[in-house]
Write a protein that holds these residues in place. Structure first.
Motif, PDB file in Angstrom:
ATOM      1  N   SER A 243       0.830  -1.204   0.000  1.00  0.00           N
ATOM      2  CA  SER A 243       0.000   0.000   0.000  1.00  0.00           C
ATOM      3  C   SER A 243       0.866   1.256   0.000  1.00  0.00           C
ATOM      4  O   SER A 243       0.536   2.247  -0.665  1.00  0.00           O
ATOM      5  N   ALA A 244       1.986   1.223   0.738  1.00  0.00           N
ATOM      6  CA  ALA A 244       2.903   2.364   0.748  1.00  0.00           C
ATOM      7  C   ALA A 244       3.553   2.545  -0.622  1.00  0.00           C
ATOM      8  O   ALA A 244       3.739   3.673  -1.094  1.00  0.00           O
ATOM      9  N   THR A 245       3.878   1.409  -1.263  1.00  0.00           N
ATOM     10  CA  THR A 245       4.466   1.466  -2.605  1.00  0.00           C
ATOM     11  C   THR A 245       3.492   2.080  -3.595  1.00  0.00           C
ATOM     12  O   THR A 245       3.847   2.947  -4.402  1.00  0.00           O
ATOM     13  N   MET A 246       2.245   1.625  -3.559  1.00  0.00           N
ATOM     14  CA  MET A 246       1.240   2.129  -4.493  1.00  0.00           C
ATOM     15  C   MET A 246       0.968   3.617  -4.249  1.00  0.00           C
ATOM     16  O   MET A 246       0.736   4.371  -5.198  1.00  0.00           O
ATOM     17  N   LYS A 247       0.987   4.023  -2.998  1.00  0.00           N
ATOM     18  CA  LYS A 247       0.779   5.432  -2.670  1.00  0.00           C
ATOM     19  C   LYS A 247       1.886   6.287  -3.280  1.00  0.00           C
ATOM     20  O   LYS A 247       1.623   7.368  -3.822  1.00  0.00           O
ATOM     21  N   MET A 248       3.133   5.790  -3.200  1.00  0.00           N
ATOM     22  CA  MET A 248       4.245   6.527  -3.765  1.00  0.00           C
ATOM     23  C   MET A 248       4.189   6.531  -5.290  1.00  0.00           C
ATOM     24  O   MET A 248       4.398   7.562  -5.934  1.00  0.00           O
ATOM     25  N   LEU A 249       3.894   5.366  -5.873  1.00  0.00           N
ATOM     26  CA  LEU A 249       3.863   5.273  -7.340  1.00  0.00           C
ATOM     27  C   LEU A 249       2.716   6.060  -7.945  1.00  0.00           C
ATOM     28  O   LEU A 249       2.802   6.519  -9.090  1.00  0.00           O
ATOM     29  N   LYS A 250       1.621   6.223  -7.183  1.00  0.00           N
ATOM     30  CA  LYS A 250       0.484   6.999  -7.676  1.00  0.00           C
ATOM     31  C   LYS A 250       0.896   8.431  -8.000  1.00  0.00           C
ATOM     32  O   LYS A 250       0.388   9.041  -8.949  1.00  0.00           O
ATOM     33  N   ILE A 251       1.825   8.955  -7.217  1.00  0.00           N
ATOM     34  CA  ILE A 251       2.370  10.284  -7.502  1.00  0.00           C
ATOM     35  C   ILE A 251       3.656  10.171  -8.310  1.00  0.00           C
ATOM     36  O   ILE A 251       3.889  10.927  -9.253  1.00  0.00           O
ATOM     37  N   GLY A 252       4.503   9.199  -7.953  1.00  0.00           N
ATOM     38  CA  GLY A 252       5.825   9.088  -8.556  1.00  0.00           C
ATOM     39  C   GLY A 252       5.821   8.774 -10.032  1.00  0.00           C
ATOM     40  O   GLY A 252       6.612   9.349 -10.796  1.00  0.00           O
ATOM     41  N   VAL A 253       4.947   7.878 -10.471  1.00  0.00           N
ATOM     42  CA  VAL A 253       4.928   7.494 -11.889  1.00  0.00           C
ATOM     43  C   VAL A 253       4.510   8.659 -12.785  1.00  0.00           C
ATOM     44  O   VAL A 253       5.198   8.974 -13.769  1.00  0.00           O
TER      45      VAL A 253
END
Length: 460
Positions: A243-253
């Motif tokens: 969930s932390a990864t997806m939260k970061m990738l949601k903005i990061g990607v």
């Protein structure tokens, strides 16, 4: 440990309560000094490589769009890291912020390693597509083979600095960046031209110097984050690794994609400029690095404004968000015009520093007379993009980047080149930045008004 915790909490509090203009100045000034030395990576490399000859200078100019693609991925991930950690701190969720930092370090390293591996395998096809001739490919391979292998060391200091900035500390990141820049500047002439028992490695020496400098940054930032300040930790909180990864990738990607559009556009511009000869490519490469230094204050603000916005976003202080944005825009317009006047005055000196051939000097001077006039407008675009990401609206920032580069910047530059050759190309790019700046300002104002309306409706 208690002192570090207190410093972190005080930094967070100041972003929510202290005067906006003084806070931004306090955060930005250290970043400016750090980024000056960091930007010297490119300037120092360009200067020493230019002493090897025009072919080597043209070769390193070809590498800029590709290296910046990987750097853009790292920048996008650092933007996401800063946004999610600063918002968590603004909402007083410190355990979540520490866990997010640990996840960001791991995921970012894996993504950059994968990207660089693909780039390493495709060196010849990529640069041939950009227009590099076989004689230039020899130098490009020497540089990029080392750069790609060592680029995995680039991401950790960038993510670590984002964690520090999110907590309100911009002084330490500036020291880390400055230290890396100094190490690179010392090693460049030694490795490029040789010294004592160290052989002359030519253009490859510039890449090795950068990798060594990054290595020092990795060791220092990991010690600081994990051991000394304990700003990142693998501790239990109300979220999983995924969930932390997806939260970061949601903005990061989206943020990384937006940043990657710039080197893609630069690659296209380089290909257009290449039709005018190696001297034009060499001059354009010098101009691009001059742009990095000339925009140093804007770039520093683009790194300090987002933590301020994200923390106030987490605390629902949209009045402070809007004020900070407007103060920053007014400042960069005035500041960048002053920089333009300075560059005009020094155009002849700059040309002779970076080139020996008169045709290269002439193109450098042409670049300086036209494009820096729009650096203030470019500043509006950069700060709007970073502000949208800080508001956790990365798709808006991505669309804005697409509009800038592929609706205005490149089409206007290409049409300008058809009308007026290199001069027309530069003028077209300038007009493209003007159009995008107007769109950017209105875009942000619309988004902040919408955020304020949402809060009003929730409290009604």
């Amino acid at each position: 440990m208690q002192q570090s915790k207190s410093q972190s909490e005080n930094g967070a509090a100041s972003l929510l309560e202290a005067p906006i203009d003084k806070t931004l100045v306090k955060m930005t000034v250290p970043m400016i000094f750090g980024m000056i030395t960091l930007m010297l990576f490119n300037i120092v490399d360009t200067f020493f490589v230019s002493m090897l000859g025009t072919d080597q200078l043209a070769a390193i100019s070809f590498t800029f769009p590709v290296t910046f693609t990987v750097i853009s991925l790292a920048i996008g991930l650092s933007i996401a890291t800063s946004a999610i950690i600063a918002k968590a701190l603004g909402a007083n969720n410190k355990a979540e912020a520490r866990f997010d930092g640990a996840v960001a370090l791991i995921v970012s390293a894996l993504l950059v390693i994968f990207t660089s591996f693909i780039g390493y395998l495709l060196i010849d096809p990529i640069f041939s597509l950009l227009g590099a001739t076989p004689d230039l490919l020899v130098y490009i391979r020497d540089y990029m083979a080392v750069w790609f292998i060592g680029s995995a060391l680039l991401i950790t200091p960038m993510i670590g600095n984002a964690v520090l900035r999110a907590s309100g500390d911009t002084k330490t990141p500036s020291i880390i960046m400055g230290g890396a820049g100094v190490i690179n500047a010392i090693l460049d002439p030694i490795l490029i031209f040789g010294f004592g028992p160290i052989p002359a490695l030519g253009i490859q020496g510039a890449a090795i110097a950068s990798v060594i400098a990054w290595s020092f940054g990795v060791a220092f930032i990991l010690y600081l984050l994990i051991i000394k300040r304990k700003l990142v930790a693998w501790e239990k909180c109300q979220q999983s690794f995924m969930s932390a990864t997806m939260k970061m990738l949601k903005i990061g990607v989206p943020a990384a994609s937006a940043n990657m559009l710039t080197p893609i556009a630069m690659a296209i511009m380089t290909a257009i400029v290449a039709t005018y000869g190696a001297h034009a490519v060499a001059a354009f490469g010098v101009g691009s690095r001059i742009e990095s230094i000339a925009s140093i204050v804007v770039l520093a603000l683009s790194m300090t404004l987002p933590p301020f916005i994200s923390q106030n976003f987490g605390a629902n202080r949209y009045d402070r968000v809007e004020q900070a944005y407007l103060i920053s825009l007014k400042f960069v317009l005035v500041w960048q015009f002053i920089i333009y006047l300075v560059l005009i005055a020094l155009s002849g000196v700059i040309g002779h520093i970076f080139a020996k051939e008169q045709n290269v000097i002439d193109v450098i001077k042409l670049f300086i007379y036209i494009l820096p006039l729009g650096y203030g407008l470019q500043g509006i675009i950069i700060l709007t993009n970073s502000s949208l990401n800080a508001l956790h609206k990365p798709m808006h920032a991505l669309v804005l980047s697409i509009v800038r580069l592929f609706v205005f910047y490149l089409p206007f530059a290409y049409v300008g080149s058809l009308i007026g050759d290199l001069k027309g190309l530069f003028i077209g790019a300038l007009i493209g930045n003007l159009c995008t700046a107007l769109v950017s300002y209105n875009w942000f104002k619309k988004q902040i008004t919408q955020c304020q309306s949402n809060i009003s409706s929730q409290t009604a």
